[in-house]
Design an enzyme around this catalytic site. Structure first.
Site, short mmCIF file in Angstrom:
data_model
loop_
_atom_site.label_atom_id
_atom_site.label_comp_id
_atom_site.label_asym_id
_atom_site.label_seq_id
_atom_site.Cartn_x
_atom_site.Cartn_y
_atom_site.Cartn_z
N ASP A 1 0.81 -1.21 0.00
CA ASP A 1 0.00 0.00 0.00
C ASP A 1 0.86 1.27 0.00
OD1 ASP A 1 -2.30 -1.44 -0.11
OD2 ASP A 1 -2.98 -1.00 1.93
N GLY A 2 2.02 1.23 0.65
CA GLY A 2 2.90 2.41 0.65
C GLY A 2 3.40 2.74 -0.74
N ARG B 1 2.65 6.15 -3.31
CA ARG B 1 3.65 6.92 -4.09
C ARG B 1 3.23 6.99 -5.55
NH1 ARG B 1 8.50 3.41 -2.10
NH2 ARG B 1 9.58 4.21 -3.92
N ASP C 1 -4.67 10.97 3.58
CA ASP C 1 -4.96 11.95 4.61
C ASP C 1 -3.99 13.13 4.60
OD1 ASP C 1 -2.59 10.83 5.85
OD2 ASP C 1 -3.85 9.33 6.81
N ARG D 1 4.98 19.07 23.84
CA ARG D 1 4.10 20.19 23.60
C ARG D 1 3.08 19.87 22.51
NH1 ARG D 1 5.72 26.53 22.57
NH2 ARG D 1 3.71 27.34 23.20
N ASP E 1 -2.32 15.77 20.12
CA ASP E 1 -1.07 15.30 19.51
C ASP E 1 -1.09 15.55 18.00
OD1 ASP E 1 -0.16 14.48 21.95
OD2 ASP E 1 -0.25 12.33 21.53
N ALA F 1 -5.49 11.97 20.43
CA ALA F 1 -5.19 12.26 21.85
C ALA F 1 -5.52 13.71 22.23
CB ALA F 1 -3.73 11.94 22.16
N GLN G 1 3.96 11.80 4.31
CA GLN G 1 5.21 12.48 4.00
C GLN G 1 5.19 13.90 4.56
OE1 GLN G 1 8.02 11.21 2.47
NE2 GLN G 1 6.90 9.32 2.77
#
Length: 358
Positions: free
Chosen positions: A72-73, A77, A180, A190, A209, A244, A279
């Site tokens: 899938d990666g 691409r 996404d 932070r 997060d 989160a 990416q």
């Protein structure tokens, strides 16, 4: 499949670290040679250079079919490259069954024959594009600290010349995300503070997060890991999911395809990284914003037949039946219907029967 589809030029995106990918690539090259079809390797990471998708596909002679050989990666691409020139993309699966790849390595030659003879199904997948308060760039200090993916960082996003630019609507970026767009914290200690707007109205200010906007295709990737819903790839929605968050409301929000999702980094936030399909593409600071929305164009994906998405979901997620459901009986059949649907149900998307539910 579209009657006008002809294949004159094939571009291959090959998973470099896998012998079976190299073997499958030899098969594709041999098929191309037999049918007098030009065949070029395209991969933005081959020589460590940083080139845009348009530059990469132009260097490969603008292929009309992009074949990905990997998982899938690798497909992601290839999809980025295909989307830049509206090419068809065909994913060859060389690992465990993926959600994106379609063709087992053993059927590569048969799949190429099917493309050439217009016998493939054509699936259209929604893509995300975006505007931003400024062009996305990765500062040198961040590039040194963070190594994303298996290759060098992609070049800064370019601005679309065919769109009105500037003012409070920002700059239109030449971006096509199949999975996404993610805004995430850079410092471990932070969180990012972000105002989230859907269809122009403030939903809430989050401290989290990360905040992500996924397509239906991307709903089974990072969005799923963050607690988001599984969405049919045939649906047309944007799925917003906080990761989160420091607030009670931690649910996903599913927006209509014409409802953009805006993310504005607030005054007291730490720096935020923007990732597109995994990416790293930019770093934002307080006051910066991005607007994520459905692209007007869809990714064209070649399939051997209708995708059994829910069967694949059951397999990939290792779904098991609840013990209480089968304690005193037998498990539900995988496909309970064997006759054609009655007339009032003829408009529904249903397989013909058990034979086609593979």
């Amino acid at each position: 499949m579209e009657a006008e589809m002809t294949v004159d030029r094939v571009g291959m995106v090959v998973h470099g670290g896998r012998p079976e990918a190299a073997e499958a690539a030899r098969t594709v090259r041999a098929w191309c040679a037999e049918h007098a079809v030009a065949c070029t390797d395209i991969d933005v990471w081959n020589d460590g250079g940083r080139r845009s998708a348009r530059q990469e596909v132009a260097a490969a002679g603008d292929p009309d079919l992009v074949v990905t050989l990997g998982g899938d990666g690798t497909f992601l691409r290839g999809a980025r490259l295909a989307a830049a020139v509206d090419a068809l993309v065909l994913g060859v699966d060389l690992g465990r069954v993926g959600f994106l790849t379609e063709v087992p390595a053993a059927l590569v030659r048969a799949a190429l024959d099917a493309v050439r003879e217009n016998r493939l199904d054509l699936e259209r997948r929604m893509l995300l594009t975006m505007r931003a308060s400024r062009r996305l760039e990765v500062p040198a200090d961040i590039e040194a600290l963070m190594k994303y993916g298996r290759g060098p960082l992609l070049p800064p996003t370019s601005v679309r010349a065919d769109c009105e630019s500037g003012g409070e609507w920002g700059v239109p970026l030449d971006v096509a995300a199949l999975n996404d767009v993610v805004l995430e914290k850079l410092a471990r200690d932070r969180q990012v503070s972000v105002g989230v707007y859907i269809a122009g109205r403030l939903l809430a200010s989050y401290s989290a997060d990360a905040l992500l906007v996924a397509t239906p295709t991307g709903s089974t990737a990072y969005s799923f890991a963050a607690g988001g819903p599984v969405v049919s790839p045939r649906a047309e929605t944007l799925v917003f999911t906080p990761v989160a968050p420091h607030m009670t409301f931690n649910r996903s929000v599913v927006a209509a395809p014409d409802e953009p999702v805006g993310l504005r980094v607030l005054e007291r936030s730490g720096r935020a990284a923007v990732s597109i399909d995994g990416q790293l593409r930019g770093v934002l600071g307080p006051g910066d914003w991005i607007g994520v929305y459905a692209a007007p164009r869809r990714l064209r994906v070649a399939r051997l037949g209708p995708m059994d998405f829910y069967g694949r979901l059951r397999d990939r997620m290792n779904l098991t039946d609840a013990p209480a459901a089968v304690a005193d009986g037998v498990p539900a059949p995988l496909w309970p219907v064997s006759t054609p649907p009655p007339g009032d149900l003829a408009h529904l998307a249903m397989p013909d029967g058990p034979a086609s539910a593979g």
